[in-house]
Write a protein that holds these residues in place. Structure first.
Motif, short mmCIF file in Angstrom:
data_model
loop_
_atom_site.label_atom_id
_atom_site.label_comp_id
_atom_site.label_asym_id
_atom_site.label_seq_id
_atom_site.Cartn_x
_atom_site.Cartn_y
_atom_site.Cartn_z
N ILE A 156 0.49 -7.96 3.77
CA ILE A 156 0.16 -6.68 3.58
C ILE A 156 1.02 -5.77 4.17
O ILE A 156 1.13 -5.84 5.50
N TYR A 157 1.93 -4.72 3.44
CA TYR A 157 2.65 -3.85 3.93
C TYR A 157 2.11 -2.46 3.56
O TYR A 157 1.62 -2.20 2.34
N GLU A 158 2.61 -1.41 4.35
CA GLU A 158 2.55 -0.10 3.85
C GLU A 158 3.98 0.47 3.59
O GLU A 158 4.83 0.26 4.43
N ALA A 159 4.27 0.97 2.22
CA ALA A 159 5.51 1.43 2.06
C ALA A 159 5.69 2.84 2.72
O ALA A 159 4.86 3.76 2.91
N GLN A 160 7.03 2.88 3.41
CA GLN A 160 7.25 4.25 4.16
C GLN A 160 8.36 4.81 3.52
O GLN A 160 9.57 4.19 2.63
N ASN A 161 8.29 6.01 3.63
CA ASN A 161 9.46 7.03 2.69
C ASN A 161 9.49 6.59 1.32
O ASN A 161 10.94 6.20 1.26
N VAL A 162 8.81 6.74 0.27
CA VAL A 162 8.88 6.30 -0.86
C VAL A 162 9.50 7.23 -1.69
O VAL A 162 9.23 8.53 -1.61
N GLN A 163 10.48 6.90 -2.48
CA GLN A 163 11.26 7.59 -3.26
C GLN A 163 10.89 7.38 -4.82
O GLN A 163 10.64 6.25 -5.25
N LEU A 200 0.88 -1.18 0.20
CA LEU A 200 -0.02 -0.01 -0.17
C LEU A 200 0.97 1.37 0.10
O LEU A 200 1.73 1.36 0.86
N ILE A 201 0.68 2.13 -0.95
CA ILE A 201 1.54 3.24 -0.99
C ILE A 201 0.78 4.58 -1.08
O ILE A 201 -0.30 4.69 -1.95
N PHE A 259 4.79 -3.58 8.21
CA PHE A 259 3.82 -4.81 8.42
C PHE A 259 2.52 -4.48 8.77
O PHE A 259 2.44 -3.81 9.81
N ILE A 260 1.46 -4.83 8.04
CA ILE A 260 0.01 -4.70 8.57
C ILE A 260 -0.58 -5.86 9.08
O ILE A 260 -0.93 -6.04 10.02
#
Length: 151
Positions: free
Chosen positions: A102-109, A24-25, A77-78
Motif C-alpha cells: 500500500i502506497y500513498e501518492a505524493q504530489n500528484v500531477q 491511495l490518492i 510506503f504505508i
C-alpha cells in the motif's frame, strides 16, 4: 495483467498468489480517489498486479497512470498486507490471495480520468461518510494502513 493472464492459461480459476501495489490518492480536501471497477462494479482503490521484472513502486506508478491518467512525484510506503484476509474471488470465478503493498501518492500531477477499460468512473470520496458498494479490500486497506475511517 499480462503475467497473471498467462498463468491463468495454465491453472484456470485456481487460486494464485498475486503480488501487487495499491495507490491511495488524496485531494486537498482529504478525500480518497476511488474507481468504480468494470469487473465487480464496486468502488475500489487504484492498483494492480506487478509485471515480471517490475518493482512494487514501478507497478504503483504504472497503475496510477493506466487507471487514472495521473503521475505522482513519489510514493510513500504505508504497509504490506497478506494472508487469508487477502483472499478474493472475482465474479467470473478466478481466485487470488493478494500480497499487496500500500502506497500513498505524493504530489500528484494531472486530473483524474478513466484511462483504461478497468474503470467505469473515478470519483473522490470523503472518509467521513460510508461509501455505498465499496470493495471489501478498500476498507481493509485503509484500516490496516492506519487511516481513520468513520464508518
Amino acid at each position: 495483467m499480462g503475467y497473471i493472464m498467462d498463468l491463468r492459461n495454465f491453472v484456470g480459476s485456481s487460486p494464485l498468489i498475486m503480488v501487487g501495489s495499491c495507490v491511495l490518492i488524496f485531494n486537498q480536501a482529504g478525500e480518497l480517489l476511488l474507481q468504480r471497477r468494470t469487473d465487480s462494479n464496486d468502488w475500489g482503490t487504484i492498483g494492480g498486479s506487478v509485471e515480471l521484472g517490475e518493482s512494487l513502486e514501478e507497478a504503483a506508478a504504472r497503475e496510477l497512470y493506466e487507471e487514472a491518467g495521473l503521475i505522482a512525484e513519489s510514493f510513500k510506503f504505508i504497509t504490506i498486507l497478506s494472508g487469508k484476509d487477502m483472499y478474493y474471488k472475482y465474479p467470473h470465478g478466478d481466485e487470488i490471495y493478494n500480497v499487496m503493498a500500500i502506497y500513498e501518492a505524493q504530489n500528484v500531477q494531472g486530473n483524474p480520468k478513466v484511462n483504461d477499460n478497468e474503470s467505469h468512473e473515478l470519483r473522490y470520496f470523503s472518509l467521513e461518510e460510508p461509501i455505498e458498494n465499496l470493495n471489501p479490500f478498500t476498507k481493509h486497506y485503509l484500516k490496516k494502513a492506519g487511516y481513520i475511517v468513520k464508518w
